[in-house]
Design a protein around this motif. Structure first.
Motif, PDB file in Angstrom:
ATOM      1  N   GLU A  10       4.930 -15.126  40.434  1.00 25.87           N
ATOM      2  CA  GLU A  10       6.157 -15.363  41.476  1.00 25.87           C
ATOM      3  C   GLU A  10       4.817 -16.040  42.244  1.00 25.87           C
ATOM      4  OE1 GLU A  10       7.014 -11.585  43.115  1.00 25.87           O
ATOM      5  OE2 GLU A  10       8.252 -10.806  41.835  1.00 25.87           O
ATOM      6  N   SER A  11       3.872 -16.674  41.510  1.00 26.42           N
ATOM      7  CA  SER A  11       3.311 -16.937  42.599  1.00 26.42           C
ATOM      8  C   SER A  11       3.016 -18.719  42.416  1.00 26.42           C
ATOM      9  CB  SER A  11       1.166 -17.018  41.954  1.00 26.42           C
ATOM     10  OG  SER A  11       0.804 -17.725  42.715  1.00 26.42           O
ATOM     11  N   LYS A  12       3.258 -19.245  43.427  1.00 31.68           N
ATOM     12  CA  LYS A  12       4.074 -20.652  43.630  1.00 31.68           C
ATOM     13  C   LYS A  12       2.179 -21.454  43.727  1.00 31.68           C
ATOM     14  CE  LYS A  12       7.961 -20.890  46.054  1.00 31.68           C
ATOM     15  NZ  LYS A  12       9.231 -21.831  46.952  1.00 31.68           N
ATOM     16  N   GLU A  13       1.261 -20.854  44.393  1.00 32.68           N
ATOM     17  CA  GLU A  13       0.196 -21.713  44.376  1.00 32.68           C
ATOM     18  C   GLU A  13      -0.882 -22.125  42.908  1.00 32.68           C
ATOM     19  OE1 GLU A  13      -4.624 -20.552  45.324  1.00 32.68           O
ATOM     20  OE2 GLU A  13      -3.038 -19.169  46.117  1.00 32.68           O
ATOM     21  N   LEU A  14      -0.091 -20.486  42.179  1.00 22.63           N
ATOM     22  CA  LEU A  14      -1.133 -20.909  40.829  1.00 22.63           C
ATOM     23  C   LEU A  14       0.112 -21.415  39.197  1.00 22.63           C
ATOM     24  CD1 LEU A  14      -2.006 -17.759  40.585  1.00 22.63           C
ATOM     25  CD2 LEU A  14      -3.298 -19.426  40.326  1.00 22.63           C
ATOM     26  N   MET A  15       1.102 -21.674  39.828  1.00 23.41           N
ATOM     27  CA  MET A  15       2.865 -21.837  38.970  1.00 23.41           C
ATOM     28  C   MET A  15       2.810 -23.175  39.381  1.00 23.41           C
ATOM     29  SD  MET A  15       2.572 -19.578  37.016  1.00 23.41           S
ATOM     30  CE  MET A  15       3.773 -19.778  35.845  1.00 23.41           C
TER      31      MET A  15
ATOM     32  N   ASP B  50       1.274 -25.370  42.672  1.00 24.01           N
ATOM     33  CA  ASP B  50       0.217 -26.111  43.235  1.00 24.01           C
ATOM     34  C   ASP B  50      -0.805 -26.317  42.662  1.00 24.01           C
ATOM     35  OD1 ASP B  50       1.181 -25.967  45.417  1.00 24.01           O
ATOM     36  OD2 ASP B  50       0.177 -24.654  46.338  1.00 24.01           O
ATOM     37  N   ILE B  51      -1.301 -25.354  41.195  1.00 22.82           N
ATOM     38  CA  ILE B  51      -2.663 -25.799  40.211  1.00 22.82           C
ATOM     39  C   ILE B  51      -1.795 -25.832  38.977  1.00 22.82           C
ATOM     40  CG2 ILE B  51      -4.318 -24.324  38.814  1.00 22.82           C
ATOM     41  CD1 ILE B  51      -4.192 -22.780  41.337  1.00 22.82           C
ATOM     42  N   LEU B  52      -1.334 -25.107  38.508  1.00 26.23           N
ATOM     43  CA  LEU B  52      -0.274 -25.618  37.304  1.00 26.23           C
ATOM     44  C   LEU B  52       0.442 -27.159  37.439  1.00 26.23           C
ATOM     45  CD1 LEU B  52       0.105 -24.853  34.469  1.00 26.23           C
ATOM     46  CD2 LEU B  52       2.562 -23.235  35.005  1.00 26.23           C
TER      47      LEU B  52
ATOM     48  N   LYS C  50      -0.967 -31.431  36.305  1.00 27.48           N
ATOM     49  CA  LYS C  50       0.155 -32.195  35.609  1.00 27.48           C
ATOM     50  C   LYS C  50       1.024 -31.904  34.670  1.00 27.48           C
ATOM     51  CE  LYS C  50      -1.071 -35.310  39.326  1.00 27.48           C
ATOM     52  NZ  LYS C  50       0.192 -35.406  40.140  1.00 27.48           N
ATOM     53  N   TYR C  51       1.089 -29.859  34.181  1.00 27.62           N
ATOM     54  CA  TYR C  51       1.380 -29.195  32.827  1.00 27.62           C
ATOM     55  C   TYR C  51       2.566 -29.618  33.591  1.00 27.62           C
ATOM     56  CZ  TYR C  51       3.157 -26.223  29.665  1.00 27.62           C
ATOM     57  OH  TYR C  51       3.010 -25.007  28.420  1.00 27.62           O
ATOM     58  N   GLU C  52       4.030 -30.331  31.906  1.00 30.05           N
ATOM     59  CA  GLU C  52       4.193 -30.174  31.691  1.00 30.05           C
ATOM     60  C   GLU C  52       5.283 -29.453  31.072  1.00 30.05           C
ATOM     61  OE1 GLU C  52       5.099 -34.623  31.007  1.00 30.05           O
ATOM     62  OE2 GLU C  52       4.673 -34.850  33.455  1.00 30.05           O
TER      63      GLU C  52
ATOM     64  N   ALA D 154      11.749 -14.880  43.392  1.00 26.48           N
ATOM     65  CA  ALA D 154      10.372 -15.021  43.198  1.00 26.48           C
ATOM     66  C   ALA D 154      10.347 -16.022  42.256  1.00 26.48           C
ATOM     67  CB  ALA D 154       9.890 -14.003  43.517  1.00 26.48           C
ATOM     68  N   ALA D 155      10.399 -15.492  41.166  1.00 25.10           N
ATOM     69  CA  ALA D 155       9.550 -16.082  39.850  1.00 25.10           C
ATOM     70  C   ALA D 155      10.578 -17.595  38.685  1.00 25.10           C
ATOM     71  CB  ALA D 155      10.132 -15.067  38.535  1.00 25.10           C
ATOM     72  N   LEU D 156      11.936 -17.593  39.497  1.00 22.03           N
ATOM     73  CA  LEU D 156      11.868 -18.303  39.603  1.00 22.03           C
ATOM     74  C   LEU D 156      11.659 -19.656  40.873  1.00 22.03           C
ATOM     75  CD1 LEU D 156      16.294 -17.846  38.715  1.00 22.03           C
ATOM     76  CD2 LEU D 156      13.996 -18.658  37.756  1.00 22.03           C
ATOM     77  N   ASP D 157      11.400 -19.560  41.932  1.00 17.87           N
ATOM     78  CA  ASP D 157      11.480 -20.240  42.408  1.00 17.87           C
ATOM     79  C   ASP D 157       9.412 -21.027  42.052  1.00 17.87           C
ATOM     80  OD1 ASP D 157      13.278 -20.302  44.027  1.00 17.87           O
ATOM     81  OD2 ASP D 157      12.312 -19.117  46.071  1.00 17.87           O
ATOM     82  N   ALA D 158       8.476 -19.833  41.604  1.00 17.81           N
ATOM     83  CA  ALA D 158       7.664 -20.113  40.893  1.00 17.81           C
ATOM     84  C   ALA D 158       7.436 -20.987  40.147  1.00 17.81           C
ATOM     85  CB  ALA D 158       6.802 -19.594  41.599  1.00 17.81           C
ATOM     86  N   GLY D 159       8.822 -20.918  39.568  1.00 16.05           N
ATOM     87  CA  GLY D 159       9.020 -21.585  38.357  1.00 16.05           C
ATOM     88  C   GLY D 159       8.336 -21.189  36.695  1.00 16.05           C
ATOM     89  N   VAL D 160       7.970 -19.908  36.589  1.00 21.01           N
ATOM     90  CA  VAL D 160       8.926 -19.650  35.617  1.00 21.01           C
ATOM     91  C   VAL D 160      10.425 -19.760  34.880  1.00 21.01           C
ATOM     92  CG1 VAL D 160       8.485 -16.994  34.176  1.00 21.01           C
ATOM     93  CG2 VAL D 160       7.508 -17.266  36.291  1.00 21.01           C
TER      94      VAL D 160
END
Length: 843
Positions: free
Chosen positions: A205-210, A212-214, A219-221, A236-242
């Motif tokens: 659920e971490s936007k910082e990790l998933m 901002d960083i990843l 630039k992970y695609e 939260a998990a969808l917003d974080a990009g899981v």
């Protein structure tokens, strides 16, 4: 499966909202959800850090098992890692798997970590290079590698919710660094999030990790997925990009939940589309593997696969001591018949892997006894071998699948399935299987006679046992469900009428092992039966699904008796090989070790044998360090990890000199647990763990505080000797190039690893004494000299994480180049200077 690439943007427009939602979670335990209307296929994933299990826990198709992660890393061989990855990719296709759930690239922060064996190293650079090269190999076969567990899944204690507290600098320099290297060098098609929180927020659920960083910085695609049952929210998990919730069916991404979140404007429609794109990207990459829709899982029996497994195992083994050149042993005896005793709990046990999701049904296993015996036979049997157990290692009764027989004399256990309980009148059998094991997980048992969702049924697991010795035999059974064990109709073990919580099965969902003893006579054939009821019969937690039973037995010999037998044998022989260590019962996903000690009476066995015979070789098998209070007394010590299918052959190859050992420790071996940097800060305390050692993990800590270790990081001996000379260091604004000449100064061909460490001369912050920045392995014939050259980018060679600027900083300074063959044996030194201070982000 057709190989036509999906038009992702077209599909985003054509998919209905319910179809999009269905794509965001798995269909079942191993597959994504298909959309047949739009020709979007289902793809399959498989566990695979050290072998590709396939889709079955129950009665799985046998697999080739690789040495464990820490053993793979100990080879320090980038080309070999690629080869290993390619074999993993080939075997994935044979199991119909488009995605391998691995490699595991977490940090061996403590020897206690339950999955330490599955990761690679305490050092982030070694971990990153091992992961990236294995990923390259896997993806050379057009199979997708799923790098895991992002990030800080470095303990099992409270792993689903523990809040990991650490500095940005530790996160960047130690724990994210292996992922950064692997993403930079190999672009894995998928990445799995970890269960834990970091600083109060679940990683999933971490936007910082998933984000901002990843996504933004790295630039992970590729595609991101949760660990199994590792999502804890919908929005939260969808917003974080899981992108993908696993396994299926959906828990947090049901049609009702997600539709409500969208209609109430809590989740943006674009967020759904972005995550669907991620899943479709994964499917597109999977299509390239060309796996047929109707693939039938099969085992890889190609002899070339065994040759590679043996090669990897050979190079993983680390020679730690060899006083008086007691090794290598001779296969032949010229002056009378030499006697060798092979003693220990791991002699006739095949410790192929640690436990949990990394374990699998190995296609075959070679025990140390079998490997050593074969070497002696090659020498004409002029050396005699004798065996003694000496000490017990099993936490629970051993698997007896290779001891029980059916009425045809075939090794294994017959499983008969019923819908009614034992004792029911006119009980009807609906299925039968013949199985190679008595460690039986029925999580995924299926049969046409069972209706969808029907989980209440019963099974009788039975076989025949003929003892080789008249004695009392102890039987045991642990269960997730209910179980009773009978011998010739007599109840010996009752784990049905009274059950006690224990640590059997994943996440300790089962009972403790209940035991009973019965007297058996040599040569008499006994009928052994375990009556099992599935999880709805479980008195402790009937809500679990299906479950399983583990049962086994062994001779009920007092430890003192086995110890005495071993000592008497050791007195009567010329040399002793002690094969000791741990097993998957002691190192496993689901729990951490409570201490570093080898359990039971092993240490006592070693001490007593050393008193009566000085020619002792110890072979230790474990995925992480163990306490060795006898290390200074023993003349020869070999560390053999969990060695996969070929473990017995690889141990024998090194012991008898057919292979010159070249493995190097992928982690420091401390003298005792109290010496370790995480000693005061390991495990969950009220739901939190503090990484108080900061960046000083492993050798970084031991060197900084001048703490002696038993064996240092990167250490490993050879049957020959090497010399390093003529170091050359050349640097410009982009790279530093290091070259050194390595000579084999001994009389035996062998391989050596050149390890390049960097030390900043005048750091403005506290930094490690030195850090591994590159390495290269070279094979040299006796007397041969070769140059080894490595190139390191200036930014990777010199930078630390500047928390004030939230960037990497490369400081203008002079840097020492320290080249040696272990972290504590620097042989030649040089230096270079940088011309400017600069900051950077990204890969």
């Amino acid at each position: 499966m057709g190989a036509q690439e999906l038009d992702i943007e077209y599909l985003i427009k054509e998919l209905t909202l319910p179809e999009k939602i269905s794509l965001l979670a798995g269909k079942d335990f191993w597959h994504t959800f298909p959309i047949e209307r739009l020709n979007i296929p289902s793809i399959r994933v498989s566990d695979g850090p050290n072998g590709i299990r396939g889709t079955k826990f129950f009665n799985s198709v046998p697999s080739n098992c690789f040495p464990c992660g820490t053993g793979l890393a100990a080879t320090f061989n980038k080309d070999l890692w690629v080869e290993a990855g390619e074999l993993m990719g080939k075997e994935a296709k044979m199991k119909g798997a488009h995605v391998i759930l691995g490699p595991t690239s977490n940090i061996v922060r403590s020897p206690l970590g339950g999955r330490a064996f599955e990761s690679y190293s305490e050092d982030p650079l070694l971990s990153g290079h091992a992961a990236s090269n294995i990923i390259k190999g896997i993806q050379n076969e057009n199979v997708v590698a799923c790098l895991k567990h992002f990030v800080c899944n470095d303990q099992e204690d409270d792993r689903r919710g523990v809040d990991t507290l650490l500095t940005d600098r530790a996160l960047r320099e130690i724990y994210l660094k292996p992922f950064q290297i692997a993403l930079r060098d190999s672009e894995p098609g998928a990445l799995m999030t970890s269960y834990n929180k970091i600083r109060g927020i679940h990683v999933s659920e971490s936007k910082e990790l998933m984000q901002d960083i990843l996504r933004d910085e790295y630039k992970y695609e590729g595609t991101t997925m949760s660990d199994w049952l590792g999502t804890n929210s919908t929005k939260a998990a969808l917003d974080a990009g899981v992108n993908l919730e696993m396994p299926g069916p959906a828990r947090f991404r049901t049609q009702l939940q997600v539709t409500h979140e969208i209609q109430s404007k809590r989740i943006h429609a674009q967020t759904i589309d972005d995550n669907v794109r991620g899943v479709l990207k994964l499917i597109n990459r999977a299509l390239k593997a060309g796996i047929p829709d109707d693939v039938v899982e099969s085992a890889n029996e190609d002899p070339a696969s065994s040759e590679l497994l043996r090669k990897v195992g050979d190079e993983s083994i680390v020679l730690l001591k060899n006083e008086g050149n007691i090794l290598p042993l001779s296969k032949t005896s010229v002056a009378g018949q030499e006697k060798i005793a092979v003693i220990g709990p791991n002699v006739k046990a095949a410790q192929d892997s640690g436990g949990g999701s990394a374990s699998l049904t190995a296609r075959y296993k070679v025990t140390p006894w079998e490997g050593i015996k074969k070497k002696i036979e090659e020498g004409g049997n002029t050396v005699s071998l004798e065996y003694s157990l000496g000490a017990f290692l099993d936490k629970n009764m051993p698997d007896v699948g290779d001891i029980l027989e059916n009425d045809k004399g075939e090794k294994g256990v017959t499983a008969k399935f019923y819908k009614t309980a034992p004792g029911t009148k006119d009980r009807q059998q609906f299925a039968e299987r013949f199985l190679p094991t008595t460690k039986l997980c029925l999580f995924d048992f299926k049969d046409p006679e069972l209706a969808p969702g029907e989980v209440l049924f019963y099974a009788d697991f039975e076989g025949y046992f003929t003892p080789e010795e008249t004695a009392d035999y102890e039987f045991g059974a642990s269960v997730m469900g209910t179980a009773q064990v009978f011998v010739d109709g007599k109840l010996v073990v009752d784990n049905k009428t009274k059950q006690t919580k224990g640590d059997a099965f994943f996440l300790a969902m089962g009972t403790r092992e209940e035991r009973g003893t019965v007297h058996l006579e040599k040569g008499k054939k006994y009928h052994v039966k375990c009556e099992f009821g599935t999880a709805p019969t479980y008195t402790l937690d009937p809500t679990q699904e299906i479950g399983g039973a583990f049962f086994g037995f062994r001779i009920d010999s007092p430890q003192e008796t086995e110890l005495t037998k071993a000592i008497e044998l050791a007195k009567s022989v010329d040399k002793v090989i002690l094969v000791v260590g741990l097993s998957k019962e002691w190192e496993s996903e689901g729990f951490d070790r409570s201490d570093m000690d080898i359990p039971g009476a092993t240490n006592q066995l070693i001490e007593e044998v050393l008193k009566v015979n000085k020619n002792v070789v110890i072979v230790n098998q474990s995925g992480s360090p163990v306490t060795m209070p006898w290390a200074e007394k023993v003349p020869a010590l070999v560390h053999a990890w969990y060695g996969g299918n070929e473990l017995g052959n690889t141990i024998a190859d090194v012991l008898f000199g057919d292979v010159n050992p070249s493995g190097k420790l992928s982690m420091s071996f401390p003298k005792k647990l109290e010496d370790t940097p995480s000693y005061l800060n390991y495990g969950s305390i009220n739901g939190q763990v503090w990484y108080g050692e900061d960046i000083f993990v492993g050798y970084r800590y031991y060197e900084k505080v001048k703490q002696d270790v038993l064996f240092p990081f990167g250490f490993g001996l050879s049957y020959t000797t090497f010399d390093f000379k003529d170091l050359s260091v050349a640097a410009d604004d982009e790279n530093v190039t290091v070259s050194v000449k390595v000579t084999n100064t001994g009389s035996v061909d062998g391989s050596e690893t050149v390890q390049v460490y960097i030390e900043q001369s005048n750091p403005s912050v506290i930094r490690p004494v030195k850090e591994l920045k590159e390495f290269g392995k070279v094979f040299l014939k006796a007397g041969e000299t070769k140059s080894v050259e490595v190139k390191i980018s200036i930014k990777e060679a010199t930078s630390y994480w500047n928390g004030y600027f939230s960037k990497w900083e490369s400081t203008k300074d002079t840097y020492k180049v320290l080249v040696g063959n272990s972290s504590d044996n620097i042989i030649v030194e040089g230096e270079f200077a940088t011309s400017k201070t600069f900051y950077w982000l990204g890969l």
